[in-house]
Scaffold this active site. Sequence first.
Site, PDB file in Angstrom:
ATOM      1  N   ASP A 101       0.813  -1.221   0.000  1.00 54.62           N
ATOM      2  CA  ASP A 101       0.000   0.000   0.000  1.00 54.62           C
ATOM      3  C   ASP A 101       0.845   1.270   0.000  1.00 54.62           C
ATOM      4  O   ASP A 101       2.064   1.224   0.203  1.00 54.62           O
ATOM      5  CB  ASP A 101      -0.963  -0.009   1.202  1.00 54.62           C
ATOM      6  CG  ASP A 101      -0.325  -0.525   2.489  1.00 54.62           C
ATOM      7  OD1 ASP A 101       0.909  -0.585   2.557  1.00 54.62           O
ATOM      8  OD2 ASP A 101      -1.072  -0.862   3.424  1.00 54.62           O
ATOM      9  N   ASN A 131      -7.519  -3.632  14.519  1.00 57.43           N
ATOM     10  CA  ASN A 131      -8.921  -3.923  14.198  1.00 57.43           C
ATOM     11  C   ASN A 131      -9.040  -5.048  13.165  1.00 57.43           C
ATOM     12  O   ASN A 131     -10.103  -5.276  12.606  1.00 57.43           O
ATOM     13  CB  ASN A 131      -9.619  -2.658  13.667  1.00 57.43           C
ATOM     14  CG  ASN A 131      -8.971  -2.134  12.400  1.00 57.43           C
ATOM     15  OD1 ASN A 131      -7.997  -2.713  11.897  1.00 57.43           O
ATOM     16  ND2 ASN A 131      -9.490  -1.038  11.868  1.00 57.43           N
ATOM     17  N   HIS A 178      -7.258  -5.208  10.325  1.00 56.31           N
ATOM     18  CA  HIS A 178      -6.995  -4.839   8.927  1.00 56.31           C
ATOM     19  C   HIS A 178      -5.707  -5.473   8.416  1.00 56.31           C
ATOM     20  O   HIS A 178      -4.790  -5.751   9.174  1.00 56.31           O
ATOM     21  CB  HIS A 178      -7.028  -3.320   8.720  1.00 56.31           C
ATOM     22  CG  HIS A 178      -5.866  -2.565   9.270  1.00 56.31           C
ATOM     23  ND1 HIS A 178      -5.994  -1.383   9.968  1.00 56.31           N
ATOM     24  CD2 HIS A 178      -4.525  -2.787   9.226  1.00 56.31           C
ATOM     25  CE1 HIS A 178      -4.810  -0.937  10.312  1.00 56.31           C
ATOM     26  NE2 HIS A 178      -3.897  -1.771   9.877  1.00 56.31           N
ATOM     27  N   GLU A 191      -9.789  -2.136   5.638  1.00 51.89           N
ATOM     28  CA  GLU A 191     -10.372  -1.946   6.967  1.00 51.89           C
ATOM     29  C   GLU A 191     -11.618  -2.823   7.130  1.00 51.89           C
ATOM     30  O   GLU A 191     -12.156  -3.334   6.144  1.00 51.89           O
ATOM     31  CB  GLU A 191     -10.749  -0.471   7.150  1.00 51.89           C
ATOM     32  CG  GLU A 191      -9.570   0.490   7.097  1.00 51.89           C
ATOM     33  CD  GLU A 191      -8.605   0.348   8.290  1.00 51.89           C
ATOM     34  OE1 GLU A 191      -8.931  -0.366   9.260  1.00 51.89           O
ATOM     35  OE2 GLU A 191      -7.513   0.941   8.230  1.00 51.89           O
TER      36      GLU A 191
HETATM   37  C1  F6R Z   1       1.508  -1.851   6.238  1.00 51.00           C
HETATM   38  C2  F6R Z   1       0.132  -2.239   6.341  1.00 51.00           C
HETATM   39  C3  F6R Z   1      -0.631  -2.317   7.633  1.00 51.00           C
HETATM   40  C4  F6R Z   1       0.180  -2.812   8.822  1.00 51.00           C
HETATM   41  C5  F6R Z   1      -0.678  -2.875  10.082  1.00 51.00           C
HETATM   42  C6  F6R Z   1       0.119  -3.289  11.296  1.00 51.00           C
HETATM   43  O1  F6R Z   1       1.944  -1.827   4.891  1.00 51.00           O
HETATM   44  O2  F6R Z   1      -0.413  -2.461   5.324  1.00 51.00           O
HETATM   45  O3  F6R Z   1      -1.737  -3.161   7.443  1.00 51.00           O
HETATM   46  O4  F6R Z   1       0.730  -4.060   8.546  1.00 51.00           O
HETATM   47  O5  F6R Z   1      -1.260  -1.641  10.331  1.00 51.00           O
HETATM   48  O6  F6R Z   1       1.028  -2.275  11.595  1.00 51.00           O
HETATM   49  P1  F6R Z   1       2.122  -2.433  12.741  1.00 51.00           P
HETATM   50  O7  F6R Z   1       3.089  -3.469  12.271  1.00 51.00           O
HETATM   51  O8  F6R Z   1       2.764  -1.072  12.820  1.00 51.00           O
HETATM   52  O9  F6R Z   1       1.406  -2.843  13.969  1.00 51.00           O
END
Ligand code: F6R
Length: 242
Positions: free
Chosen positions: A67, A136, A138, A143
């Site tokens: 992303d 959550n 995602h 989301e």
């Molecule tokens: C990152 C992404 C997000 C993260 C998620 C967890 O490219 O797509 O989905 O993997 O928000 O983030 P952390 O590792 O910071 O807890």
Amino acid sequence: MQIVKAIDYYHMSRMAANIISAQVIIKPNCVLGLATGSTPIGTYDQLIRWYDKGDLDFSQVTSINLDEYKGLSPENDQSYRYFMNEHLFKHINIKPENTYVPDGLEPDSEKACASYNEIIRRAGGIDLQLLGLGHNGHIGFNEPGTEFEKETHCVKLAKSTIDANSRFFASMDEVPKQAYTMGIKTIMQAKKIVVVVSGASKAEIVKEAFFGPCTPRVPASVLQLHNNVTLVGDEEALALIP
Ligand code: F6R
């Protein structure tokens, strides 16, 4: 699903890096799907260490990131392209032209997403997709509520995300309001998926995503339907699983 239990964050990072390096050794021209966020940083550090020792060669690898914020340039230190350059790409011998992140500067969302889908198709699909897990549930920027059928698409960021990001920008106008993300369909088409989770704050969502019902309310729960998923977590993150 396979579960790899690690003692702590450092151990989890080494275990995840082990799986990725095995992929690169077995198929030197593999396609790696990569993630940003805090969890994979230790994994990237470990891969860099093994590269420095001469144990890994990324010269034929292609990487395709999950992303990117719409509107941010690669030079913006909040962009995911910048993150990947800093945390991995500039430290290893992957060819810059073989590293893909959605084009945050493409204002036409349809065009940006169609061309990213085309990049994934031309690469022959993703051999190994690395994922982090949001609190959550995602994955990528998918989301809760996102349909499972989506390929790369543009998402409107939640107000809470915009507010949380605002501290990194000089003014509210500069804070990204949208992002491009691989969709759940794209993620599910990866041949192998490795999910990294760390810390007690992820324990509840790990249990829900991997042992609760499969529902768009918890996007990561779709991974229960994939036939090659490895969950790599430290003791705290895996504390609540049966
Ligand atoms: C990152 C992404 C997000 C993260 C998620 C967890 O490219 O797509 O989905 O993997 O928000 O983030 P952390 O590792 O910071 O807890």
